[in-house]
Design a protein around this motif. Structure first.
Motif, PDB file in Angstrom:
ATOM      1  N   ASN A  52       0.811  -1.218   0.000  1.00 32.33           N
ATOM      2  CA  ASN A  52       0.000   0.000   0.000  1.00 32.33           C
ATOM      3  C   ASN A  52       0.844   1.266   0.000  1.00 32.33           C
ATOM      4  O   ASN A  52       0.403   2.304  -0.490  1.00 32.33           O
ATOM      5  N   SER A  53       2.033   1.202   0.566  1.00 32.46           N
ATOM      6  CA  SER A  53       2.925   2.368   0.640  1.00 32.46           C
ATOM      7  C   SER A  53       4.344   1.898   0.358  1.00 32.46           C
ATOM      8  O   SER A  53       5.125   1.650   1.290  1.00 32.46           O
ATOM      9  N   GLY A  54       4.669   1.771  -0.924  1.00 35.96           N
ATOM     10  CA  GLY A  54       5.991   1.297  -1.302  1.00 35.96           C
ATOM     11  C   GLY A  54       7.100   2.235  -0.883  1.00 35.96           C
ATOM     12  O   GLY A  54       8.184   1.790  -0.495  1.00 35.96           O
ATOM     13  N   GLU A  55       6.838   3.539  -0.918  1.00 37.71           N
ATOM     14  CA  GLU A  55       7.866   4.504  -0.542  1.00 37.71           C
ATOM     15  C   GLU A  55       8.149   4.448   0.954  1.00 37.71           C
ATOM     16  O   GLU A  55       9.297   4.600   1.390  1.00 37.71           O
ATOM     17  N   THR A  56       7.105   4.220   1.759  1.00 33.73           N
ATOM     18  CA  THR A  56       7.313   4.073   3.201  1.00 33.73           C
ATOM     19  C   THR A  56       8.068   2.793   3.507  1.00 33.73           C
ATOM     20  O   THR A  56       8.938   2.770   4.399  1.00 33.73           O
ATOM     21  N   CYS A  57       7.752   1.738   2.783  1.00 29.95           N
ATOM     22  CA  CYS A  57       8.459   0.471   2.972  1.00 29.95           C
ATOM     23  C   CYS A  57       9.941   0.628   2.646  1.00 29.95           C
ATOM     24  O   CYS A  57      10.799   0.069   3.336  1.00 29.95           O
ATOM     25  N   TYR A  58      10.251   1.400   1.634  1.00 28.65           N
ATOM     26  CA  TYR A  58      11.658   1.606   1.273  1.00 28.65           C
ATOM     27  C   TYR A  58      12.388   2.397   2.350  1.00 28.65           C
ATOM     28  O   TYR A  58      13.544   2.099   2.661  1.00 28.65           O
ATOM     29  N   SER A  59      11.721   3.400   2.919  1.00 36.40           N
ATOM     30  CA  SER A  59      12.377   4.204   3.953  1.00 36.40           C
ATOM     31  C   SER A  59      12.640   3.397   5.211  1.00 36.40           C
ATOM     32  O   SER A  59      13.598   3.666   5.936  1.00 36.40           O
ATOM     33  N   LYS A  60      11.812   2.395   5.499  1.00 34.59           N
ATOM     34  CA  LYS A  60      11.976   1.609   6.719  1.00 34.59           C
ATOM     35  C   LYS A  60      12.854   0.383   6.512  1.00 34.59           C
ATOM     36  O   LYS A  60      13.683   0.050   7.362  1.00 34.59           O
ATOM     37  N   TYR A  61      12.661  -0.314   5.390  1.00 36.06           N
ATOM     38  CA  TYR A  61      13.313  -1.606   5.200  1.00 36.06           C
ATOM     39  C   TYR A  61      14.256  -1.651   4.003  1.00 36.06           C
ATOM     40  O   TYR A  61      14.897  -2.672   3.775  1.00 36.06           O
ATOM     41  N   GLY A  62      14.332  -0.567   3.216  1.00 37.80           N
ATOM     42  CA  GLY A  62      15.207  -0.567   2.055  1.00 37.80           C
ATOM     43  C   GLY A  62      14.675  -1.397   0.908  1.00 37.80           C
ATOM     44  O   GLY A  62      15.456  -1.842   0.061  1.00 37.80           O
ATOM     45  N   CYS A  63      13.359  -1.622   0.841  1.00 31.73           N
ATOM     46  CA  CYS A  63      12.733  -2.430  -0.214  1.00 31.73           C
ATOM     47  C   CYS A  63      11.481  -1.716  -0.714  1.00 31.73           C
ATOM     48  O   CYS A  63      10.800  -1.020   0.042  1.00 31.73           O
ATOM     49  N   ILE A  64      11.172  -1.933  -1.982  1.00 34.60           N
ATOM     50  CA  ILE A  64       9.922  -1.457  -2.565  1.00 34.60           C
ATOM     51  C   ILE A  64       8.933  -2.619  -2.544  1.00 34.60           C
ATOM     52  O   ILE A  64       9.172  -3.666  -3.155  1.00 34.60           O
ATOM     53  N   SER A  65       7.838  -2.455  -1.826  1.00 35.97           N
ATOM     54  CA  SER A  65       6.812  -3.500  -1.770  1.00 35.97           C
ATOM     55  C   SER A  65       5.850  -3.349  -2.936  1.00 35.97           C
ATOM     56  O   SER A  65       5.633  -2.252  -3.451  1.00 35.97           O
ATOM     57  N   ILE A  66       5.281  -4.475  -3.358  1.00 33.25           N
ATOM     58  CA  ILE A  66       4.366  -4.524  -4.496  1.00 33.25           C
ATOM     59  C   ILE A  66       3.027  -5.072  -4.022  1.00 33.25           C
ATOM     60  O   ILE A  66       2.976  -6.045  -3.262  1.00 33.25           O
ATOM     61  N   LYS A  67       1.941  -4.448  -4.479  1.00 31.75           N
ATOM     62  CA  LYS A  67       0.616  -4.944  -4.149  1.00 31.75           C
ATOM     63  C   LYS A  67       0.269  -6.086  -5.107  1.00 31.75           C
ATOM     64  O   LYS A  67      -0.194  -5.877  -6.227  1.00 31.75           O
ATOM     65  N   ILE A 112      10.953  -9.315   2.784  1.00 33.03           N
ATOM     66  CA  ILE A 112      11.395  -7.935   2.965  1.00 33.03           C
ATOM     67  C   ILE A 112      12.083  -7.764   4.316  1.00 33.03           C
ATOM     68  O   ILE A 112      13.172  -7.171   4.411  1.00 33.03           O
ATOM     69  N   ILE A 113      11.479  -8.271   5.375  1.00 36.65           N
ATOM     70  CA  ILE A 113      12.086  -8.107   6.697  1.00 36.65           C
ATOM     71  C   ILE A 113      13.371  -8.925   6.802  1.00 36.65           C
ATOM     72  O   ILE A 113      14.334  -8.503   7.457  1.00 36.65           O
ATOM     73  N   LEU A 114      13.436 -10.078   6.149  1.00 35.66           N
ATOM     74  CA  LEU A 114      14.670 -10.866   6.168  1.00 35.66           C
ATOM     75  C   LEU A 114      15.786 -10.153   5.414  1.00 35.66           C
ATOM     76  O   LEU A 114      16.949 -10.177   5.827  1.00 35.66           O
ATOM     77  N   HIS A 115      15.444  -9.520   4.293  1.00 35.90           N
ATOM     78  CA  HIS A 115      16.444  -8.740   3.558  1.00 35.90           C
ATOM     79  C   HIS A 115      16.975  -7.602   4.404  1.00 35.90           C
ATOM     80  O   HIS A 115      18.191  -7.368   4.480  1.00 35.90           O
ATOM     81  N   SER A 116      16.070  -6.864   5.055  1.00 36.53           N
ATOM     82  CA  SER A 116      16.490  -5.735   5.872  1.00 36.53           C
ATOM     83  C   SER A 116      17.366  -6.195   7.033  1.00 36.53           C
ATOM     84  O   SER A 116      18.376  -5.558   7.358  1.00 36.53           O
ATOM     85  N   LEU A 117      17.008  -7.319   7.644  1.00 32.98           N
ATOM     86  CA  LEU A 117      17.787  -7.833   8.772  1.00 32.98           C
ATOM     87  C   LEU A 117      19.166  -8.297   8.321  1.00 32.98           C
ATOM     88  O   LEU A 117      20.181  -8.033   8.985  1.00 32.98           O
ATOM     89  N   ASP A 118      19.234  -8.981   7.175  1.00 31.23           N
ATOM     90  CA  ASP A 118      20.520  -9.456   6.672  1.00 31.23           C
ATOM     91  C   ASP A 118      21.408  -8.284   6.257  1.00 31.23           C
ATOM     92  O   ASP A 118      22.626  -8.314   6.455  1.00 31.23           O
ATOM     93  N   GLN A 119      20.809  -7.254   5.701  1.00 33.34           N
ATOM     94  CA  GLN A 119      21.590  -6.090   5.272  1.00 33.34           C
ATOM     95  C   GLN A 119      22.200  -5.364   6.465  1.00 33.34           C
ATOM     96  O   GLN A 119      23.355  -4.944   6.427  1.00 33.34           O
ATOM     97  N   ARG A 120      21.450  -5.241   7.545  1.00 35.40           N
ATOM     98  CA  ARG A 120      21.974  -4.551   8.719  1.00 35.40           C
ATOM     99  C   ARG A 120      22.991  -5.410   9.453  1.00 35.40           C
ATOM    100  O   ARG A 120      23.943  -4.882  10.038  1.00 35.40           O
ATOM    101  N   ALA A 121      22.807  -6.720   9.417  1.00 30.16           N
ATOM    102  CA  ALA A 121      23.796  -7.600  10.040  1.00 30.16           C
ATOM    103  C   ALA A 121      25.101  -7.589   9.263  1.00 30.16           C
ATOM    104  O   ALA A 121      26.187  -7.690   9.844  1.00 30.16           O
ATOM    105  N   GLY A 122      25.009  -7.460   7.938  1.00 32.17           N
ATOM    106  CA  GLY A 122      26.213  -7.456   7.113  1.00 32.17           C
ATOM    107  C   GLY A 122      27.140  -6.294   7.400  1.00 32.17           C
ATOM    108  O   GLY A 122      28.349  -6.381   7.161  1.00 32.17           O
ATOM    109  N   VAL A 123      26.597  -5.193   7.910  1.00 27.44           N
ATOM    110  CA  VAL A 123      27.440  -4.038   8.253  1.00 27.44           C
ATOM    111  C   VAL A 123      28.463  -4.420   9.311  1.00 27.44           C
ATOM    112  O   VAL A 123      29.583  -3.905   9.328  1.00 27.44           O
ATOM    113  N   TYR A 124      28.116  -5.346  10.184  1.00 28.37           N
ATOM    114  CA  TYR A 124      28.992  -5.769  11.276  1.00 28.37           C
ATOM    115  C   TYR A 124      29.588  -7.155  11.016  1.00 28.37           C
ATOM    116  O   TYR A 124      29.913  -7.878  11.953  1.00 28.37           O
TER     117      TYR A 124
END
Length: 659
Positions: free
Chosen positions: A298-313, A324-336
């Motif tokens: 419903n809000s792809g731009e909001t999803c990108y700002s929170k999780y770094g992904c564009i969601s599709i309806k 999406i949440i797994l991608h965001s978690l793996d991306q933040r873990a990769g920083v460390y």
């Protein structure tokens, strides 16, 4: 204000830890749910000083003998019970009995019992696996003998492995309610009333400590009372801090938690960075997301700002939310220089829940790019293609990494000629660890009286074990039929057609009519074309620019066979397990956000009632209808005259309204 609250905090806690306080002090404080977990600021407050500092491990020396010792917990029956304050109620769930100030002023949703039951089951199996490496045998009440209930073909092998491991002599035995000095350290970052933490202390064996944290001083004090009321204050300590700040403080290797549970109101995005740092090596992260409107497209731009992904309806939006949440978690873990290993990822009711382990390894982190993918979704027929973000090639003992080539689609869809939407990147690897899920399923099936939602857990996990591991996303049979305006084929016949064509197929726990398959879109639409020939549609009514006209204008190259096969019906469906239950009650979705001053606002529920159930609440008395003006009379077309059930009174003029 913060300084004043911090000064009063020890007085508040001492009031609840010592029952000798005066009766007038009891009415000094109303126990209401504090500020929202999702709106916690960056302010800090001193933690509640209970019997033990929640951030400092026990400094008592271990007993003589083995390095791992178990302290016997006090007898709950001999412990003094905390008295109820005026207006308080007791809510029982599992083995816990929680004090609540009022049913209307506390953040409690009984529908989430399935979430808490599943979490206890997963943490128990995680504890069993981790404590076995430390020489501790975990004992669960009611679990006499491990019975493996497996839908896979490795059933006999798993039974033999468990019998072999069970025959080995364990050094120490850990049971529920006991403090194990070499056990797991658990953190519930957003605890509210502490129900989940109390259940951990009462139902999960092999724990060293449970820290129940909440930014609200009222909620943290209520947690202390609930710990005392359930007799688990030797395991459970309350903490009053910002959840992110608390996890940042525990980033040291010797201070990290073995299990971190985050169940915020809405999005957990603000806590993910701290969580991947505060979890121990191989520790377990349990995360809930209830902002499904954002993650479902419903809000792809909001999803990108929170999780770094564009969601599709799209129809596969619930599984895409998990990825999406797994991608965001793996991306933040990769920083460390850390990476994740999903154990279980489920979409349930109005939320999603993931259980992942976090490891450290610079070499493995390099594989992260090849685990993510972009999604190309056709806006006309719903066909989708995945494009990996990276490419890895094995050269003996070495691995070569390069950029992926693409895209996998042309300017227009080959099936219907429409354009594509691009979403992602999302997690493109497996959502579950099938071997671990089998262990959880075995434990729940062998001890069905342990949880109130055991039947649903068994049905959900059975479907999870049947899902294709290497096939992201899914189609739905009703959406395929709707695209070409034909009758919906039976699920078993459609699955059989894919199996006859030589492709793998499975259902999905995320959607009742889902079809997960490795068949490409041309094969799927060929099967639908063959089905349309047996169940023709009126093609003269189709627009030449519609996707249906373009799809049906192409002759199928595959002759589909719809004869039902035996393996088309999965075991979970044959056994009639509880897989997709109906809504348990009215307004069963997420509750309203808690107010900063305590309590829960009713605005959300009031808005839900607007413009709904009109037929159920019709005005039956004709005299009441005279209060509403007649619309036809305003237009001059009403022919009923005085017999009209609506009012024909003239509307007041402007001066009359001013008066």
């Amino acid at each position: 204000m913060v300084v004043r609250t911090a000064r009063l905090l020890p007085l508040i806690i001492s009031r609840h830890l010592h029952r000798s306080s005066a009766g007038s002090a009891r009415q000094r404080f109303l126990w209401t749910r504090g500020g929202s977990a999702a709106t916690r600021g960056l302010r800090t407050m001193e933690p509640i000083q209970t019997t033990q500092d929640p951030q400092v491990p026990s400094a008592e020396p271990p007993a003589e003998g083995p390095t791992t010792t178990t302290d016997a917990s006090p007898d709950p029956g001999k412990m003094p019970k905390t008295g109820l304050l005026p207006g308080e109620t007791v809510v029982k769930e599992g083995k816990a009995a929680i004090l609540f100030p009022s049913a209307n002023e506390v953040f409690y949703n009984p529908v989430q019992e399935f979430n808490r039951d599943l979490t206890c089951a997963v943490i128990t199996e995680f504890s069993r696996e981790l404590m076995a490496r430390r020489g501790v045998k975990v004992v669960v009440p009611g679990e006499e003998k491990r019975v493996v209930v497996s839908l896979a073909e490795e059933e006999k092998k798993n039974e033999a492995d468990e019998e072999k491991n069970g025959g080995e002599e364990q050094v120490v035995t850990a049971t529920v309610g006991q403090k194990c000095e070499n056990g797991l350290r658990v953190l519930e970052g957003l605890a509210a009333s502490g129900l989940r933490s109390v259940r951990f202390a009462l139902e999960v064996p092999g724990l060293r400590s449970v820290t129940a944290n909440d930014f609200s001083t009222k909620a943290a004090a209520l947690i202390s009372r609930n710990a005392e009321y359930n007799g688990v204050q030797h395991l459970l300590q309350a903490s009053c801090k910002d959840a992110s700040l608390l996890m940042y403080e525990m980033r040291g290797k010797k201070e990290r938690y073995d299990v971190i549970d985050l169940d915020p109101y809405g999005s957990p995005a603000t806590f993910l960075d701290a969580a991947v740092q505060a979890i121990s090596e191989g520790g377990l992260l349990c995360i809930t997301c209830t902002d499904m409107a954002v993650m479902a497209g419903n809000s792809g731009e909001t999803c990108y700002s929170k999780y770094g992904c564009i969601s599709i309806k799209a129809r596969y939006c619930h599984e895409m939310a998990l990825r999406i949440i797994l991608h965001s978690l793996d991306q933040r873990a990769g920083v460390y220089q850390r990476y994740i290993q999903p154990l279980l990822s489920v979409s349930v009711d109005f939320y999603i829940r993931i259980f992942v382990r976090v490891f450290t390894g610079q070499a493995v982190v390099k594989n992260s790019a090849s685990k993510q993918a972009l999604v190309y979704n056709c806006v006309g027929c719903g066909s989708f293609h995945l494009q990996r973000m990276g490419k890895r090639t094995s050269h003996g003992k070495h691995m070569k990494y390069s950029a992926a080539t693409g895209p996998p689609v042309g300017p227009e869809c080959q099936q219907c000629g429409q354009k594509h939407q691009m979403g992602g990147p999302i997690w493109a690897e497996s959502l579950h660890d099938t071997e671990f899920v089998q262990k959880v399923l075995s434990a729940v099936s062998g001890n069905p009286k342990r949880f109130g939602t055991s039947k649903r857990i068994e049905g959900m996990l059975s479907m999870v074990t049947e899902e294709l591991e290497d096939t992201p996303l899914y189609y739905t049979v009703d959406s395929l039929s709707s695209t070409i305006h034909c009758n919906t084929p039976p699920l078993l016949q459609f699955r059989s057609a894919l199996l006859h064509a030589g492709h793998k197929v499975s259902l999905s726990h995320a959607c009742k009519n889902a079809i997960k398959t490795d068949a490409p879109p041309p094969v799927i639409w060929d099967i639908m074309r063959c089905w349309e020939k047996a169940n023709p549609v009126k093609r003269e009514k189709l627009s030449e620019s519609s996707p249906a006209f373009k799809i049906l204008s192409t002759e199928p190259t595959l002759q589909a066979c719809f004869t039902v096969r035996e393996d088309a019906n999965p075991q979970s469906r044959k056994r009639h397990l509880t897989r997709f239950q109906e809504n348990p009650q009215a307004f069963w979705g997420p509750k309203a956000r808690a107010r900063s001053g305590g309590g829960i606002t009713t605005d959300l529920q009031d808005r839900r009632k607007q413009c709904q159930n009109k037929r159920k609440s019709q005005v039956m008395d004709a005299s009441q209808m005279k209060n509403f003006p007649c619309k036809r009379f305003k237009k001059g077309t009403c022919t009923y005259g005085d017999k009209c059930c609506y009012s024909h009174a003239a509307e007041p003029t402007e001066p009359e309204k001013m008066e």
